[in-house]
Write a protein that holds these residues in place. Sequence first.
Motif, PDB file in Angstrom:
ATOM      1  N   UNK A 191       0.858  -1.183   0.000  1.00  0.00           N
ATOM      2  CA  UNK A 191       0.000   0.000   0.000  1.00  0.00           C
ATOM      3  C   UNK A 191       0.891   1.228   0.000  1.00  0.00           C
ATOM      4  N   UNK A 192       0.319   2.311  -0.477  1.00  0.00           N
ATOM      5  CA  UNK A 192       1.080   3.553  -0.590  1.00  0.00           C
ATOM      6  C   UNK A 192       1.478   4.020   0.807  1.00  0.00           C
ATOM      7  N   UNK A 233      -8.700   2.157   1.938  1.00  0.00           N
ATOM      8  CA  UNK A 233      -8.451   2.517   3.338  1.00  0.00           C
ATOM      9  C   UNK A 233      -7.299   3.501   3.375  1.00  0.00           C
ATOM     10  N   UNK A 234      -7.484   4.582   4.071  1.00  0.00           N
ATOM     11  CA  UNK A 234      -6.416   5.580   4.170  1.00  0.00           C
ATOM     12  C   UNK A 234      -6.205   5.943   5.639  1.00  0.00           C
ATOM     13  N   UNK A 235      -4.960   5.868   6.079  1.00  0.00           N
ATOM     14  CA  UNK A 235      -4.608   6.375   7.396  1.00  0.00           C
ATOM     15  C   UNK A 235      -3.783   7.646   7.214  1.00  0.00           C
ATOM     16  N   UNK A 236      -4.180   8.705   7.890  1.00  0.00           N
ATOM     17  CA  UNK A 236      -3.385   9.940   7.874  1.00  0.00           C
ATOM     18  C   UNK A 236      -3.025  10.255   9.314  1.00  0.00           C
ATOM     19  N   UNK A 284      -0.642  -3.993   9.430  1.00  0.00           N
ATOM     20  CA  UNK A 284      -1.515  -4.269   8.280  1.00  0.00           C
ATOM     21  C   UNK A 284      -0.986  -5.495   7.542  1.00  0.00           C
ATOM     22  N   UNK A 285       0.322  -5.505   7.296  1.00  0.00           N
ATOM     23  CA  UNK A 285       0.914  -6.627   6.563  1.00  0.00           C
ATOM     24  C   UNK A 285       0.735  -7.931   7.338  1.00  0.00           C
ATOM     25  N   UNK A 286       0.862  -7.829   8.643  1.00  0.00           N
ATOM     26  CA  UNK A 286       0.729  -9.024   9.485  1.00  0.00           C
ATOM     27  C   UNK A 286      -0.718  -9.537   9.463  1.00  0.00           C
ATOM     28  N   UNK A 331      -5.828  -3.225  -0.689  1.00  0.00           N
ATOM     29  CA  UNK A 331      -4.693  -2.514  -0.065  1.00  0.00           C
ATOM     30  C   UNK A 331      -3.822  -1.833  -1.124  1.00  0.00           C
ATOM     31  N   UNK A 332      -3.782  -2.422  -2.311  1.00  0.00           N
ATOM     32  CA  UNK A 332      -2.992  -1.820  -3.388  1.00  0.00           C
ATOM     33  C   UNK A 332      -3.544  -0.451  -3.768  1.00  0.00           C
ATOM     34  N   UNK A 333      -4.798  -0.191  -3.417  1.00  0.00           N
ATOM     35  CA  UNK A 333      -5.410   1.115  -3.688  1.00  0.00           C
ATOM     36  C   UNK A 333      -5.375   2.007  -2.455  1.00  0.00           C
TER      37      UNK A 333
END
Lengths: 439, 439
Positions: free
Chosen positions: B8-9, B272-275, B289-291, B306-308
Motif C-alpha cells: 500500500x502507498x 483505506x487511508x490512514x493519515x 496491516x501486513x501481518x 490494499x494496493x489502492x
Amino acid sequence: MEKELFVLLFKKLSELGEEEGSALLSRGIDVQSVMPTVVEIVNDVQERGDRALCDQTERFDGVRVGRFRVGEDEIEKADEEVPEKLKKALEIAVENIAAFHHQQLDRDLWMTQTSPGAMAGQMIVPLDSAGAYVPGGRAAYPSSALMTVVPAKVAGVERVVVCTPPGKDGKVSSITLVAAQMAGADEIYRVGGVQAVAAMAFGTETIRPVQKIVGPGNIYVTAAKLLLRSTVEIDMPAGPSEVLIIADYTAEPEVLASDMIAQAEHDPQSISVLVTDDEDLAIATKVEVEKQAKEVARREIVKKSLAKSAILKAGSTEEAIGFSNSFAPEHLEIIVRDPMTVLRQIRSAGSVFLGPYTPVAAGDYASGTNHVLPTSGYARVFSGLNADAFVKKITVQQISKDGLRLLSDAITVIAEAEGLAAHAESVRKRLVERKPENL
Amino acid sequence: MEKELFVLLFKKLSELGEEEGSALLSRGIDVQSVMPTVVEIVNDVQERGDRALCDQTERFDGVRVGRFRVGEDEIEKADEEVPEKLKKALEIAVENIAAFHHQQLDRDLWMTQTSPGAMAGQMIVPLDSAGAYVPGGRAAYPSSALMTVVPAKVAGVERVVVCTPPGKDGKVSSITLVAAQMAGADEIYRVGGVQAVAAMAFGTETIRPVQKIVGPGNIYVTAAKLLLRSTVEIDMPAGPSEVLIIADYTAEPEVLASDMIAQAEHDPQSISVLVTDDEDLAIATKVEVEKQAKEVARREIVKKSLAKSAILKAGSTEEAIGFSNSFAPEHLEIIVRDPMTVLRQIRSAGSVFLGPYTPVAAGDYASGTNHVLPTSGYARVFSGLNADAFVKKITVQQISKDGLRLLSDAITVIAEAEGLAAHAESVRKRLVERKPENL
C-alpha cells in the motif's frame, strides 16, 4: 360570444371524464422534447467554456456579452436606480424568508444514546457552494433571487452564485441585482438558459463550478438540470405554476376568483383549480372569474391558462381533499371553516395557505416560506426548496469501551453472518486488554 | 517476496505525487462504461414487464424464477432456519437503528410567527411508497435490509418494497428474509440488478412502482438509479466502500490496522487511508496491516484493496484534517486525544467514528446510524441515508386580516415590480370591507 372569451372546465368531480381527469392529474413536463437542443448546448459549454457562453447567449438572448460577471459598479448603480419603496419591500421579504428558513435548520450537532455507552448523532455542515438560477430577460424576478439565495446563506453556504439572463441591452435588471445583493449573493453572472446551468455544473474560465443548482426556470433549464444531475445536484424539476383551492361556504367568490386569476397571469400553461362542495360558491366564482379576467392586464395569458383550469363541484370536503391529494398541487389554498382539520389530511402539496387572509401571493413574496416549489405533481415525492437543501447531514458516533463490549455480540454475529470476519475482528481487537498507558 | 505481498502507498502527505493524489481524491465511479447494458435492460423491463424480469434474472442470476414475490410460507420457513443468536443480534440492531432515525425526524407540524399575524410553518408527510435494493446473490446482507427498511418505516412510509437477487436455487437467503421482515418490509421480491431498479421505477404486472429507490448496489444498480432519476427519486450514487482514519500518538497500531483490513475485505475496489502526524504510528501500522492481512479469510480481496490504499504522514493534525476534507470519506475515524475538536473542523464525510472504541463495524450494524453512505467523494454534496429521505416537507402559512394588512405593501410592491398585477389584486380583494356575515 363575449361571455365565451374565458372558458374553464366547470363540472361535478364525480362526472369528470377520463381525458379531463388525466389532463389535470398527469400533467408531467415533457423534457425529452427539448433534450436534443439541451444536449447540444451543454456539450458546447463543456467543450468551449466561456466562448460557448458568449455564442449561446448571443443566440438566445440576442446580445453579445463581453464580461459575464456583474461588477461592483453595476450593483452600486442598480442600488441607486431602485426606488426606496421597493427596497423596503425587499428588505421585509428578506427578513421574513431568513427567519423562516432559520427555523428549518436542525441543531448543528446533536447526539443521543442509542445503547448504554453508545452515543449516536448528527452534525450539519453547509455545502461549500451553490448556484441559483434566476429567470429574467424580459421581466425581472427579484423574488426568485431572494428565495434561492437567502436559504443558501442561512444554511451557511460560503459561495452562492447567481446566474440570470441579460436583456437585449446586455444588462441584468437593477431590481434583480439589488435583490440578489440584499440576499447575500457572492457572485452574479449575466448568463441564462441551458448555458448557465452547464456553466455552473462544469465551470468555465470565469465561472467556477458549484455543488448544487437550484431555482426555477423554463423547460430548457429544467431539462438541463435533469441532464446534468450526475455531475451536479439539483433541487427539483420545475413545470408551470399551479394552484388548487379547497373551499366551502365560508369562502368569498371574489377572493377565490382573484387567486385563480393571479395564478393564471403567470404563464399560459398555469393551472388553477377550485374544488368545493358548495354549488352556489362554484357558480358565483365562475361568474367572478369571467368578470375579473376581462379587467386583468395580462388578458391573453390569463385566457390560455384558464382554458387549462377547472372549477369542480365535490360531493363533500373529503372528496375535495381526496382529489387534491391525487393532484398534488404546488400551491394549495384551504379556505374552509376549519382549515387545520383539512390540513392534517393533506398528503401532497408544495405549500399550503390556510384561511381567507392567506393568498398564494403572500407566500410568493413575504410570509417567509419558499416559493420554489414542486409543480406538475412532483409534490408527491419532492419538497419545496428549504434550508436543508443546502446542508449535508453527517452522522457521528462515539462508543465507550463498556458500550462496545455491550454491543459486540450484535456486531460480530451479524458481521460473520455476512461473511465479513475482519469486521468482527476490528471489534475484538479493541476489547483485548492492553497496557494502560496505551489507552 | 512474501513481504511484498501486501503493498500500500506509504508516503508523506506533502510528497504525494499528482497521479497518486488524484487516484485518491478523484475516485468517481464510471457509470457511463456500463450504461449501454443498463439502457438495454431498462428498456426491456419497461416494454415487457414481468417477462423481461424473468429473462434478465435467468441471464444474470442463472435461475428461472416463476413467482417473484416471496410468500408468507417462505418467510416463516426462513424464520425457523435462522439461529436465535443471529435473530437477537438483528433485533438489537433494529432497535438502535429505529431509535436513532426517530431522532432525525423533525416535528410533524410546527409554526412560527415570521411577521405579526403571519404564521409560517412546516408539516412532515411520509412518502406513500419506497423501494429498498438489498444486494444478495452469493452473500447475504441482512444489515442492508435493516438500514433501508427501518428508516422508511420510522418515517411512516406505508408501502416499503424490498428487491434482492435470488441465488442459483431461486431462493432469497433466509437471513435477508428474516431481517427484511423484522425491519417491517411490506413486500419482498426475488429480483436484483438493473431489472429490479427498472421494475420498481416503472412497475410490472406483479411489482407496483415506488416513489423512491434507496440502497446500495454495484455499478450497474447505481447506473440504473441515475438513468431512471427522472422517473423515480433515488438516494445517491454508490461506489466502493472506503475509510479514512485520522490518528495521533494515542491510537493503537493493531486497532488501526484491523479497521483498514475490515474495510479492505469488502471489495477489491475498497480504499483505506490512514493519515497521521505520528511517524512511528504510521510505520507500526504498516507492519500490523501486513501481518493481519496474511491472517485474513478474504486474502485476495484484501490484497487488491490494499494496493489502492495508503498510509500518509501529515505534518500536523490540521494537515490531516485538510486532506480528509478534500477526500470526503464515506467513513471517517478520528482516533486522537481530543476527537470532538477535530470533528468540528470536518466539512465532508458520510459518518464519523470518534475515539478508540468506535469501529466502523459498529456503525455498519448496531450503533443506530445508517450505513448507506456517500462514497467516491459524494460526501462533498450528499448526506447518508436518513429518515428525512422518506418524507416530504410541506410548508404552511396562516395570516390574519391584520397580519395581511401589515404585509400588504411588501407583497404588492414586489408583485408589481415583477409585472404581476393580479397577484397584488388578490391581496387587495381580501382587505376590502365586506358584510360581517361573509367573514
